[in-house]
Motif scaffolding. Structure first.
Motif, short mmCIF file in Angstrom:
data_model
loop_
_atom_site.label_atom_id
_atom_site.label_comp_id
_atom_site.label_asym_id
_atom_site.label_seq_id
_atom_site.Cartn_x
_atom_site.Cartn_y
_atom_site.Cartn_z
N ARG A 11 0.83 -1.20 0.00
CA ARG A 11 0.00 0.00 0.00
C ARG A 11 0.87 1.26 0.00
O ARG A 11 0.54 2.24 -0.60
N ILE A 97 -8.74 2.20 -2.67
CA ILE A 97 -8.14 1.50 -1.54
C ILE A 97 -8.83 1.85 -0.24
O ILE A 97 -9.11 0.99 0.57
N VAL A 98 -9.10 3.11 -0.03
CA VAL A 98 -9.57 3.53 1.27
C VAL A 98 -11.06 3.35 1.49
O VAL A 98 -11.55 3.58 2.57
N PRO A 101 -13.65 -0.31 4.77
CA PRO A 101 -12.98 -0.91 5.92
C PRO A 101 -13.32 -2.38 6.07
O PRO A 101 -12.49 -3.18 6.46
N THR B 21 -8.59 -7.10 7.89
CA THR B 21 -9.13 -6.00 7.08
C THR B 21 -9.13 -4.68 7.84
O THR B 21 -8.84 -3.63 7.28
N ILE B 22 -9.41 -4.75 9.15
CA ILE B 22 -9.36 -3.53 9.96
C ILE B 22 -7.91 -3.01 10.00
O ILE B 22 -7.66 -1.80 9.89
N PHE B 25 -7.11 -1.23 6.91
CA PHE B 25 -7.78 0.06 6.87
C PHE B 25 -7.07 1.07 7.77
O PHE B 25 -6.82 2.22 7.38
N GLU B 28 -3.84 2.19 6.31
CA GLU B 28 -4.10 3.12 5.21
C GLU B 28 -4.39 4.52 5.73
O GLU B 28 -3.82 5.51 5.29
N GLU B 29 -5.27 4.54 6.72
CA GLU B 29 -5.69 5.81 7.28
C GLU B 29 -4.52 6.51 7.97
O GLU B 29 -4.32 7.71 7.85
N LEU B 31 -1.38 6.20 7.33
CA LEU B 31 -0.44 6.72 6.34
C LEU B 31 -0.82 8.12 5.94
O LEU B 31 0.03 9.01 5.83
N GLN B 32 -2.09 8.29 5.71
CA GLN B 32 -2.55 9.59 5.24
C GLN B 32 -2.48 10.65 6.33
O GLN B 32 -2.32 11.83 6.03
#
Lengths: 179, 137
Positions: A11, A97-98, A101, B21-22, B25, B28-29, B31-32
């Motif tokens: 990612r 991607i985002v 959840p 999966t959490i 997520f 990902e979050e 990172l931003q």
């Protein structure tokens, strides 16, 4: 740390090339509206990908005849999604991607596990809406955790930027009351 | 849930799936946001979400039963947001969006659904809200 670490490299490659997303700053705020806007935006983008699935997802015997046809469909859809996420145009990648959840299939499975009456069914539309609901829940949890972390940092705590369980402990009561 | 062991194992597997999966997520979050999350945080969040999903499914089941249905529809889901106006607005918007999408592209799909229903020999229902009033044979 094993699971998150492994998922990171793949990612991490993605978003680094992308320009920062305009919606990013809104997550900082603790407002539902901020989260909401982003989610709605994403909803438009994401909807078509799992549109064609069957209307009623069920665990009961009825599923058997659907399974043969739709299970393969679902798997393909999943593959397509991940393919898109990795290979399609950069702007799309960041958005794809985002957006989710919790994958819809997993959520459906979990819901059916929770039913006491095993004959209970759920409409596709309702399923999607529950997906939205849980998405908001998770995003809200994240946003509030960040808020708690910021608070803790201001209070002079050790600011290593790591979200802690304590943050979650503080926000959970209110979060659960709100949902 | 015949015996505790397979049930427990299934629960564990579902949980680890959710954890994964959490975790993705959250990463990902983070990172931003230029943040980081401890694995414990992800684990705790997973537990929270798992519990929330279980509660939600119980609620939905109860709502549907109270309405005398055995199929959960969007009205039941909307009831979940009864205590939170902001949430209700968001869900309402999402629902409207879904409906307009369906209206635009769902004509073919709906026809297919009707065929399927007929194949199974079920009464075709009331037209509105596919599957409404449909009971298990």
């Amino acid at each position: 740390m094993a699971a998150p670490k492994t998922s990171n490299p793949v990612r991490r490659n993605g978003p680094m090339f992308k320009p920062p997303r305009s919606v990013k700053p809104t997550t900082q705020s603790n407002k539902l509206t901020g989260t909401a806007k982003r989610i709605l935006k994403k909803a438009t983008a994401s909807r078509p990908s799992f549109e064609p699935a069957t209307t009623l997802i069920s665990t009961s015997s009825e599923q058997e005849d659907e399974d043969a046809a739709s299970d393969s469909d679902r798997d393909e859809e999943m593959d397509d999604n991940s393919d898109n996420e990795r290979r399609s145009a950069p702007t799309q990648t960041a958005q794809e991607i985002v957006r989710d959840p919790i994958p819809p299939q997993l959520l459906a499975r979990l819901l059916y596990e929770g039913f006491e009456d095993k004959d209970m069914k759920i409409q596709k539309g309702a399923m999607d809406l529950v997906g939205k609901y849980m998405e908001i829940f998770v995003r809200e949890a994240m946003a509030r955790a960040q808020f708690e972390r910021d608070d803790a940092n201001k209070g002079g705590g050790i600011s290593d930027g790591f979200l802690q369980v304590e943050d979650l402990e503080k926000l959970t009561p209110q979060l659960v009351l709100d949902f | 849930m015949a015996s505790t062991d397979p049930a427990l194992e299934r629960e564990e597997r579902l949980k680890s799936s959710l954890w994964y999966t959490i975790g993705q997520f959250v990463d990902e979050e983070c990172l931003q946001q230029n943040l980081n999350a401890t694995p414990q945080f992800i684990g705790a969040l997973t537990e929270l979400v798992y519990t929330q999903i279980t509660n939600t499914s119980r609620d939905l089941e109860t709502f549907a039963k109270h309405a005398g249905r055995r199929v959960i529809n969007t009205d039941d889901v909307m009831l979940l947001s009864r205590r939170n106006e902001g949430l209700e607005t968001v869900l309402k918007q999402a629902l409207d969006e879904m409906k307009t999408k369906e209206g635009r592209s769902g004509a073919g799909a709906e026809a297919e659904e009707k065929k399927k229903k007929k194949k199974r020999g079920r009464p075709s229902g009331m037209g509105v809200g596919k599957g409404k009033g449909k009971t298990k044979t």
